[in-house]
Design an enzyme around this catalytic site. Sequence first.
Site, short mmCIF file in Angstrom:
data_model
loop_
_atom_site.label_atom_id
_atom_site.label_comp_id
_atom_site.label_asym_id
_atom_site.label_seq_id
_atom_site.Cartn_x
_atom_site.Cartn_y
_atom_site.Cartn_z
N LEU A 1 -17.45 -22.62 -2.32
CA LEU A 1 -18.85 -22.82 -1.92
C LEU A 1 -18.93 -23.43 -0.52
CD1 LEU A 1 -20.53 -23.97 -5.28
CD2 LEU A 1 -20.30 -21.65 -4.34
N ALA B 1 -12.69 -15.73 1.91
CA ALA B 1 -12.24 -15.73 3.31
C ALA B 1 -13.29 -16.39 4.18
CB ALA B 1 -12.03 -14.29 3.80
N GLU B 2 -12.85 -16.84 5.32
CA GLU B 2 -13.78 -17.11 6.41
C GLU B 2 -13.99 -15.74 7.05
OE1 GLU B 2 -15.45 -19.70 7.42
OE2 GLU B 2 -14.64 -21.08 5.91
N THR C 1 -10.40 -5.81 5.93
CA THR C 1 -11.39 -5.28 6.87
C THR C 1 -10.78 -4.23 7.80
OG1 THR C 1 -12.71 -5.93 8.80
CG2 THR C 1 -10.85 -7.31 8.30
N ASP C 2 -11.63 -3.37 8.34
CA ASP C 2 -11.16 -2.40 9.34
C ASP C 2 -10.84 -3.08 10.67
OD1 ASP C 2 -13.76 -2.99 10.14
OD2 ASP C 2 -14.42 -0.91 10.31
N GLU C 3 -11.28 -4.34 10.83
CA GLU C 3 -11.09 -5.00 12.13
C GLU C 3 -9.62 -5.26 12.44
OE1 GLU C 3 -14.03 -8.02 13.00
OE2 GLU C 3 -15.42 -7.12 11.57
N TYR D 1 -10.44 -13.99 13.72
CA TYR D 1 -10.76 -13.50 12.37
C TYR D 1 -9.87 -12.31 12.00
CZ TYR D 1 -13.12 -10.64 8.81
OH TYR D 1 -13.39 -9.86 7.71
N SER E 1 -6.25 -13.16 11.55
CA SER E 1 -5.93 -13.85 10.28
C SER E 1 -5.96 -12.87 9.11
CB SER E 1 -6.89 -15.03 10.05
OG SER E 1 -8.21 -14.56 9.81
N LYS E 2 -6.89 -11.91 9.13
CA LYS E 2 -6.93 -10.91 8.06
C LYS E 2 -5.70 -9.99 8.15
CE LYS E 2 -9.71 -10.23 5.30
NZ LYS E 2 -9.96 -10.80 3.94
N ASN F 1 -18.03 -2.41 8.26
CA ASN F 1 -19.12 -3.40 8.15
C ASN F 1 -20.04 -3.09 6.97
OD1 ASN F 1 -18.21 -3.56 11.00
ND2 ASN F 1 -19.82 -5.10 11.13
N ASN F 2 -20.32 -4.11 6.18
CA ASN F 2 -21.23 -3.97 5.04
C ASN F 2 -22.62 -4.47 5.40
OD1 ASN F 2 -19.40 -4.46 1.96
ND2 ASN F 2 -18.66 -3.56 3.84
N ARG G 1 -20.59 0.09 15.25
CA ARG G 1 -20.04 -0.29 13.95
C ARG G 1 -20.37 0.81 12.94
NH1 ARG G 1 -17.83 -3.10 16.99
NH2 ARG G 1 -17.53 -5.36 16.98
P1 NAD Z 1 -18.69 -14.26 2.96
O1 NAD Z 1 -18.40 -15.14 4.13
O2 NAD Z 1 -20.09 -13.87 2.67
O3 NAD Z 1 -18.12 -14.93 1.64
C1 NAD Z 1 -16.87 -15.57 1.57
C2 NAD Z 1 -16.81 -16.38 0.29
O4 NAD Z 1 -15.52 -17.01 0.25
C3 NAD Z 1 -17.86 -17.49 0.23
O5 NAD Z 1 -18.45 -17.51 -1.05
C4 NAD Z 1 -17.06 -18.75 0.47
O6 NAD Z 1 -17.60 -19.91 -0.17
C5 NAD Z 1 -15.69 -18.37 -0.11
N1 NAD Z 1 -14.60 -19.16 0.49
C6 NAD Z 1 -14.38 -19.36 1.82
N2 NAD Z 1 -13.31 -20.16 1.97
C7 NAD Z 1 -12.82 -20.42 0.74
C8 NAD Z 1 -11.71 -21.17 0.25
N3 NAD Z 1 -10.90 -21.82 1.10
N4 NAD Z 1 -11.50 -21.22 -1.08
C9 NAD Z 1 -12.33 -20.57 -1.94
N5 NAD Z 1 -13.41 -19.87 -1.54
C10 NAD Z 1 -13.65 -19.78 -0.22
O7 NAD Z 1 -17.76 -12.98 3.17
P2 NAD Z 1 -18.04 -11.46 2.79
O8 NAD Z 1 -18.74 -10.82 3.92
O9 NAD Z 1 -18.59 -11.39 1.42
O10 NAD Z 1 -16.54 -10.90 2.81
C11 NAD Z 1 -15.74 -10.96 1.63
C12 NAD Z 1 -14.39 -10.36 1.93
O11 NAD Z 1 -14.55 -9.01 2.37
C13 NAD Z 1 -13.63 -11.07 3.05
O12 NAD Z 1 -12.27 -11.13 2.69
C14 NAD Z 1 -13.85 -10.20 4.27
O13 NAD Z 1 -12.76 -10.31 5.16
C15 NAD Z 1 -13.92 -8.83 3.64
N6 NAD Z 1 -14.73 -7.84 4.37
C16 NAD Z 1 -16.02 -8.12 4.76
C17 NAD Z 1 -16.76 -7.15 5.40
C18 NAD Z 1 -18.20 -7.41 5.81
O14 NAD Z 1 -18.82 -6.53 6.45
N7 NAD Z 1 -18.81 -8.53 5.45
C19 NAD Z 1 -16.21 -5.88 5.65
C20 NAD Z 1 -14.89 -5.64 5.25
C21 NAD Z 1 -14.17 -6.62 4.59
P1 TYD Z 2 -21.27 -8.95 12.98
O1 TYD Z 2 -22.39 -8.74 12.01
O2 TYD Z 2 -20.91 -10.35 13.37
O3 TYD Z 2 -20.01 -8.17 12.41
P2 TYD Z 2 -18.57 -7.86 13.11
O4 TYD Z 2 -18.44 -8.66 14.36
O5 TYD Z 2 -17.61 -8.33 12.06
O6 TYD Z 2 -18.56 -6.39 13.33
O7 TYD Z 2 -21.61 -8.16 14.32
C1 TYD Z 2 -21.88 -6.77 14.29
C2 TYD Z 2 -22.08 -6.31 15.72
O8 TYD Z 2 -23.27 -6.93 16.24
C3 TYD Z 2 -20.96 -6.75 16.65
O9 TYD Z 2 -20.75 -5.73 17.63
C4 TYD Z 2 -21.52 -7.99 17.35
C5 TYD Z 2 -23.01 -7.72 17.39
N1 TYD Z 2 -23.90 -8.90 17.29
C6 TYD Z 2 -24.94 -9.05 18.22
O10 TYD Z 2 -25.12 -8.22 19.13
N2 TYD Z 2 -25.75 -10.14 18.08
C7 TYD Z 2 -25.59 -11.07 17.10
O11 TYD Z 2 -26.35 -12.07 17.06
C8 TYD Z 2 -24.53 -10.89 16.16
C9 TYD Z 2 -24.31 -11.88 15.06
C10 TYD Z 2 -23.72 -9.78 16.29
#
Ligand code: NAD
Ligand code: TYD
Length: 370
Positions: A56, A104-105, A151-153, A176, A179-180, A205-206, A240
């Site tokens: 949390l 994850a962060e 992630t694709d990153e 980020y 680390s992934k 990206n989701n 994206r």
């Molecule tokens: P998010 O930041 O919304 O959620 C991360 C969750 O992990 C949070 O609930 C947080 O409390 C928990 N957490 C963080 N550090 C923790 C720790 N040390 N111990 C236990 N819990 C911890 O992230 P998200 O966007 O839901 O992403 C989830 C996963 O999917 C990640 O691994 C991310 O790399 C991957 N991912 C995300 C996206 C995207 O577009 N958001 C796309 C591809 C992959």
């Molecule tokens: P983000 O949602 O942070 O995802 P990621 O960097 O993991 O792809 O950002 C998506 C795209 O939007 C990225 O190219 C950065 C850009 N961006 C902005 O232009 N303004 C913003 O305030 C943020 C958060 C992101």
Amino acid sequence: MPNPLKTCNFTDLEKNPTLSKIKILVTGGAGFIGSHVVRRLVNNYPDYHVVNLDKLTYAGNLANLRDIEHKPNYQFVKADIVDAAAMQQLFTEHDFQFVVHLAAESHVDRSISNPIEFVMTNVVGTVNLLNAARHAWKDRMDGRRFYHVSTDEVYGSLGDEGMFTETTAYDPHSPYSASKASSDHFVRAYHDTYGLPVVISNCSNNYGSYHFPEKLIPLAINNIVNSRPIPVYGAGENVRDWLWVEDHARAIDVILHTGKNGETYNIGGHNEWKNIDLIRLLCRILDKKLNRNTGDSEKLITFVKDRAGHDLRYAIDATKLKNELGWMPSLQFEEGLEKTVDWYLANQEWLNQVTSGDYKNYYDSQYTKR
Ligand code: NAD
Ligand code: TYD
């Protein structure tokens, strides 16, 4: 095409008599994607026992799971994956068959200001979980699976052409993604070295409901609704590939049940958008929903200093997942974006809650000096 979930016969499960009721550990289940994964598993598999482990952090929110928290097959555990002893203890208390690791962060901008936090959670935390699984599953690995969500990153940045496939070389640029990438390498190393049954997916990206408004789409929606500037990094030319979060959760379900150990699967939306075009589309949708004159919301667009090391373009080739496991995205982007906007408009209380407290400090430090 047959539904892969219906054809899954769990033969591995039958091979291992110690497994009766399937226990699944989902880490990071209170976050954006994790909450959709937990909801799907709890609702679709009443015979499974789903343990949601989450620290949390600012990004974790139990309000994301209000609709399923009362269900008998759901349990929440507050813990930090960086705490190795706690992870070992958890695996002693529960005989997990599956781990779906999402904790994850996850925000690139935060990784630029505080990379160590990303090393701790994303790298050390993942290795702690791998160790806990390796020790707990020693000599009884049949039918078990450690699913690492990535992630694709990790693949870096594309030019105007091409797509990331599962064999694209890793080339991360942000703390980020570095680390992934590191965590993905550890997961593969545990498969190759200790025979841990692992699977990895790398997703684009989701977007969708319960997305914390530090990421582009929910931040823009929140700012448009409140008539605040929409910060667009650089010239808004970065691209994206957007996927509806429930399609990602469904892909995770399919891969968890029918993927092959040791394999990687790319997940993506075939849906590339330049940031500036996406923001303009959002503005048009919100002008209509908020009864504003066409063009009013676009006036909020503000170009700000670019992100350091900003990856130009991501695009996923998800052919392997389609051909081997039958998954495809279900929603057109315009439809998904409109659903997402509707969700945020109907959930102002959730948005107010997550933007109170520390959010304002984060926002000021991130954007006021840009
Ligand atoms: P998010 O930041 O919304 O959620 C991360 C969750 O992990 C949070 O609930 C947080 O409390 C928990 N957490 C963080 N550090 C923790 C720790 N040390 N111990 C236990 N819990 C911890 O992230 P998200 O966007 O839901 O992403 C989830 C996963 O999917 C990640 O691994 C991310 O790399 C991957 N991912 C995300 C996206 C995207 O577009 N958001 C796309 C591809 C992959
Ligand atoms: P983000 O949602 O942070 O995802 P990621 O960097 O993991 O792809 O950002 C998506 C795209 O939007 C990225 O190219 C950065 C850009 N961006 C902005 O232009 N303004 C913003 O305030 C943020 C958060 C992101």
